[in-house]
Design an enzyme around this catalytic site. Structure first.
Site, short mmCIF file in Angstrom:
data_model
loop_
_atom_site.label_atom_id
_atom_site.label_comp_id
_atom_site.label_asym_id
_atom_site.label_seq_id
_atom_site.Cartn_x
_atom_site.Cartn_y
_atom_site.Cartn_z
N CYS A 117 5.25 -21.71 53.31
CA CYS A 117 4.90 -22.20 52.54
C CYS A 117 4.34 -21.07 51.80
O CYS A 117 5.05 -20.44 50.52
CB CYS A 117 4.08 -23.98 51.92
SG CYS A 117 5.04 -24.66 53.04
N ARG A 118 3.02 -20.85 51.16
CA ARG A 118 2.31 -19.96 50.60
C ARG A 118 2.41 -18.35 50.69
O ARG A 118 2.49 -18.12 49.45
CB ARG A 118 0.71 -20.85 50.80
CG ARG A 118 1.10 -22.22 50.08
CD ARG A 118 -1.51 -23.12 50.07
NE ARG A 118 -1.05 -22.21 51.58
CZ ARG A 118 -2.10 -23.31 52.03
NH1 ARG A 118 -3.03 -23.27 51.69
NH2 ARG A 118 -2.30 -23.41 53.58
N SER A 119 2.14 -18.57 51.86
CA SER A 119 1.98 -17.04 52.10
C SER A 119 3.61 -16.23 51.91
O SER A 119 3.81 -14.94 51.51
CB SER A 119 1.30 -16.66 52.70
OG SER A 119 1.48 -16.98 54.77
N ASP A 125 -2.23 -26.66 49.11
CA ASP A 125 -1.33 -26.41 50.08
C ASP A 125 -0.20 -27.35 50.09
O ASP A 125 -1.02 -28.61 49.85
CB ASP A 125 -1.89 -26.46 51.59
CG ASP A 125 -0.81 -26.73 52.69
OD1 ASP A 125 0.29 -26.41 52.78
OD2 ASP A 125 -2.01 -27.22 53.93
N ASN A 144 2.23 -19.97 57.71
CA ASN A 144 3.19 -19.19 56.77
C ASN A 144 4.56 -19.51 56.98
O ASN A 144 5.55 -19.15 57.38
CB ASN A 144 3.40 -17.87 57.99
CG ASN A 144 3.72 -16.43 57.78
OD1 ASN A 144 4.26 -15.73 58.36
ND2 ASN A 144 4.01 -16.03 56.75
N CYS A 175 -1.77 -17.23 55.04
CA CYS A 175 -1.88 -18.30 54.76
C CYS A 175 -2.32 -19.17 55.92
O CYS A 175 -2.39 -18.93 57.18
CB CYS A 175 -0.76 -20.01 53.77
SG CYS A 175 0.47 -19.37 54.51
#
Ligand code: 4NP
Length: 168
Positions: A19-21, A131, A17, A14
């Site tokens: 939150c999402r990934s 995001d 690095n 993401c």
């Protein structure tokens, strides 16, 4: 086809690095472990940006994951060219990440390794994981639901592709 004994390497990418990934990494690892396949996979995450290198996942993302029984332990690192060689499957969270990652592959040698993560989502909407960084807490729950079902479908797809069945 991968060597029978080589791990199947999966990298989630993401922007920050944090939150999402890291969530995708933690959720996918949890699902792989529950399938008894942890010896067959190498799993990591990275960000296209460098602002959060060395940092743990965002506290709001950690809290959401924890409510679902998933611990996020990764530290931020930046995606680099070496990742193209190190990972068979590079799953990016949105089209901006896709652009930034493919931009580093100047020779277009590794294009086939890079995909939008939500290509595996049975309900892909616009194929991007939103995001949650600048939004409210409900954004983190939404991201969790997307990541959980997409990760499950990704694992099923990889198991079918590599001829794996659940172990133990
Ligand atoms: P992520 O979210 O890409 O899901 O980790 C973000 C985290 C931090 C920033 C942007 C997105 N930031 O600009 O610092």
């Amino acid at each position: 086809m991968a060597d029978e004994y080589a791990p199947i390497s999966v990298l989630f990418v993401c922007l920050g690095n944090i939150c999402r990934s890291p969530l995708a990494e933690g959720v996918f690892r949890d699902q792989v472990e529950r399938a008894g396949l942890e010896d067959r996979f190498e799993i990591d995450s990275a960000g296209t940006g460098n602002w959060h290198v060395g940092q743990p996942a965002d506290k709001r993302m950690q809290a959401t994951a924890s409510r679902h029984g998933v611990m996020l332990t990764s530290r931020g690192r930046q995606f680099g060219h070496a990742d193209f060689k190190d990972f068979d499957h590079i799953l990016v969270m949105d089209r901006s990440n896709l652009h930034d990652v493919l931009f580093l592959d100047r020779t277009e040698q590794f294009t086939d390794r890079v995909k939008l993560f939500r290509e595996f989502d049975p309900e892909p909407d616009d194929y991007q994981v939103p995001d949650p960084y600048y939004g409210g807490d409900d954004g983190f729950e939404t991201v969790y639901a997307i990541v959980e079902r997409t990760s499950e479908a990704l694992l099923a797809s990889l198991m079918a592709h590599y001829g794996l069945t659940e172990a133990g």
